[in-house]
Design a protein around this motif. Sequence first.
Motif, PDB file in Angstrom:
ATOM      1  N   TYR B  17       0.851  -1.180   0.000  1.00 24.72           N
ATOM      2  CA  TYR B  17       0.000   0.000   0.000  1.00 24.72           C
ATOM      3  C   TYR B  17       0.891   1.237   0.000  1.00 24.72           C
ATOM      4  O   TYR B  17       1.780   1.364   0.844  1.00 24.72           O
ATOM      5  N   TYR B  18       0.665   2.127  -0.969  1.00 32.37           N
ATOM      6  CA  TYR B  18       1.452   3.364  -1.040  1.00 32.37           C
ATOM      7  C   TYR B  18       0.800   4.426  -0.167  1.00 32.37           C
ATOM      8  O   TYR B  18      -0.401   4.678  -0.281  1.00 32.37           O
ATOM      9  N   TYR B  19       1.594   5.051   0.696  1.00 27.41           N
ATOM     10  CA  TYR B  19       1.042   6.070   1.583  1.00 27.41           C
ATOM     11  C   TYR B  19       1.366   7.478   1.106  1.00 27.41           C
ATOM     12  O   TYR B  19       0.483   8.329   1.012  1.00 27.41           O
ATOM     13  N   GLY B  20       2.613   7.740   0.791  1.00 29.49           N
ATOM     14  CA  GLY B  20       2.979   9.083   0.342  1.00 29.49           C
ATOM     15  C   GLY B  20       4.452   9.343   0.593  1.00 29.49           C
ATOM     16  O   GLY B  20       5.211   8.430   0.944  1.00 29.49           O
ATOM     17  N   ASP B  23       7.868  12.712   3.873  1.00 31.66           N
ATOM     18  CA  ASP B  23       7.455  13.775   4.793  1.00 31.66           C
ATOM     19  C   ASP B  23       6.664  13.218   5.988  1.00 31.66           C
ATOM     20  O   ASP B  23       6.712  13.772   7.076  1.00 31.66           O
ATOM     21  N   TYR B  24       5.927  12.143   5.742  1.00 35.98           N
ATOM     22  CA  TYR B  24       5.110  11.570   6.817  1.00 35.98           C
ATOM     23  C   TYR B  24       5.956  11.040   7.975  1.00 35.98           C
ATOM     24  O   TYR B  24       5.435  10.758   9.045  1.00 35.98           O
ATOM     25  N   ASP B  53       9.671   7.448  -0.586  1.00 36.44           N
ATOM     26  CA  ASP B  53       8.302   7.434  -0.094  1.00 36.44           C
ATOM     27  C   ASP B  53       7.996   6.190   0.732  1.00 36.44           C
ATOM     28  O   ASP B  53       8.788   5.252   0.792  1.00 36.44           O
ATOM     29  N   TRP B  55       5.824   2.948   1.940  1.00 31.25           N
ATOM     30  CA  TRP B  55       4.963   1.860   1.476  1.00 31.25           C
ATOM     31  C   TRP B  55       4.755   0.906   2.655  1.00 31.25           C
ATOM     32  O   TRP B  55       5.645   0.710   3.482  1.00 31.25           O
TER      33      TRP B  55
END
Lengths: 416, 87
Positions: B17-20, B23-24, B53, B55
């Motif tokens: 699942y890609y979250y973003g 930065d998170y 990013d 995942w």
Amino acid sequence: MRYSGLKVITEGLFGNKGWTPAWRDPSPKADYDVVIIGGGGHGLSTAYYLAKNHGITNVAVLEKGYLGSGNIGRNTTIVRANYFLPGNSEFYSHSMKLWEGLEADLNYNVMHSQRGLINLFHSDGQRDAFVRRGNAMINQGDDAILLDRDGVREHLPYLDFDNTRFPINGGLLHPRGGSARHDAVAWGYARGADQRGVDLIQNCEVTGIDIQGGKVVGVQTTRGAIRAKKVGIVVAGRSSQVAAMAGMRLPIESHVLQAFVTEGLKPVINHVISFGMGHFYISQSDKGGLVFGGDLDFYASYAARGNLPMVEHVMEAGMTLMPMIGRAKVLRSWGGIMDMSPDGSPIIDKTHVDGLFIDCGWNYGGFKAVPASGWCMAHLMATGEPHEVAAKFRLDRFATGHLLDEEGTGSQHNLH
Amino acid sequence: MRLTCPLCGERDRREFYYYGAEDYLHRPSEGAPLAEWDSYLHLRDNPAGVTKDLWYHEAGCSQWLLVTRNTVTHEISSVEMVAGRKA
Ligand SMILES: Cc1cc2nc3c(=O)[nH]c(=O)nc-3n(C[C@H](O)[C@H](O)[C@H](O)COP(=O)(O)OP(=O)(O)OC[C@H]3O[C@@H](n4cnc5c(N)ncnc54)[C@H](O)[C@@H]3O)c2cc1C
Ligand SMILES: [Zn+2]
């Protein structure tokens, strides 16, 4: 040259020798009142309305490739005004009205076809949400009709109504929704802008934005420096790169969205159909190809092509909804780079630099917005004030918490 | 596209699942100025090129992974466990 049915016939009789290019191919001048970066749908419509509505004609549109080489020539052309939130609702309603007069206004056949859009629902909860959305559309002065299962069957007899996972319980019909010819929209606006004196400059990539004392003074390009009193950034999927030239960090993440077209078939699908639960939608082009697509590939990407899992998913969803399309051969698939915002709504605003404006965040719904976006961006650039139907598309709304999250999915860029 | 999970090995993209953007990982401290929260939640570098990013190996080991990859070519250059980094 004015286009007309008579012109087509006379040209046909005399060997089509009288047609002239639809726009000039000028070299950039040293100085403009307004420079628009990006020759997609939104950049071209902005230039057109600057000239037409505000009499500002010393304008250049700078396009790094050829006109219409971006998303405007890659989308699946759905035009609708079925938004729900105040802020979006009046904007898309305004856009729909512009669409309805567009061909006469541009003297250009954009093949706008109000064939009706049907959004299917499969549960009581979804029906309630659609009733609410339909009421919002009607309150906005647009049209919406709730169809029960038999109502949908009358329009779309070929769907698989008894699907066990997502039985079709009904749909929301938006009769004024439909489609248009995407390239023709770019070409029509380009020709209209050119006729009013706008310079359309292709193969001209903007590589820098010149700012002096907090005010924009021009741009650097692959065809030399160009001075400008005002500059508009209208570059869709490339917004983050161009805004960075002015020191900005945008609330945008770029994602790839794919689409597909089959070989030409006889007329079989008369509407635009959207099957939200399967992330699938389809219509048939006037040439006969079935044009369909699904959701984003879901990870940030600048590759104008997608990955196979989404191809498989879209094909499966299509087969689930309407098994009859199974024997049509897919001709092509492609991808476009979407400027995804954290709330799924766009931005049309000033920036921290005096004279520098930005129009972006169209997610995967910016085709239908082309007329109103250009209208409102031109208004903003000409008057310095936001247009009333775009007044909520502020750049700072994320910082202040005034998000316009139409789908209620939260502030994650790929969820809209 | 395939990602090589440090625990599970090379797996199909669909397991993740890609979250973003990364930065998170930089959550502002409690009481941080609003601008920091805006930056954390909304603003992105969004590079056309190498990016990092997050995942989630949803159909595998349930680890959050920090992936370094190229957004233009889709080439993956490294996959690290977020848990290991924090320690
Ligand atoms: C597969 C797909 C399906 C879609 N379906 C729909 C739909 O059904 N309905 C709908 O409403 N919307 C749809 N969209 C979304 C819609 O196409 C976009 O939101 C819209 O076209 C974006 O605005 P634009 O036309 O100005 O973008 P573009 O056409 O991408 O224009 C931006 C232009 O800026 C240029 N540019 C970038 N950087 C620079 C630079 N540095 N210097 C100069 N020029 C530069 C680019 O070359 C490009 O031509 C879809 C998009 C895709 C990809
Ligand atoms: Zn794993």
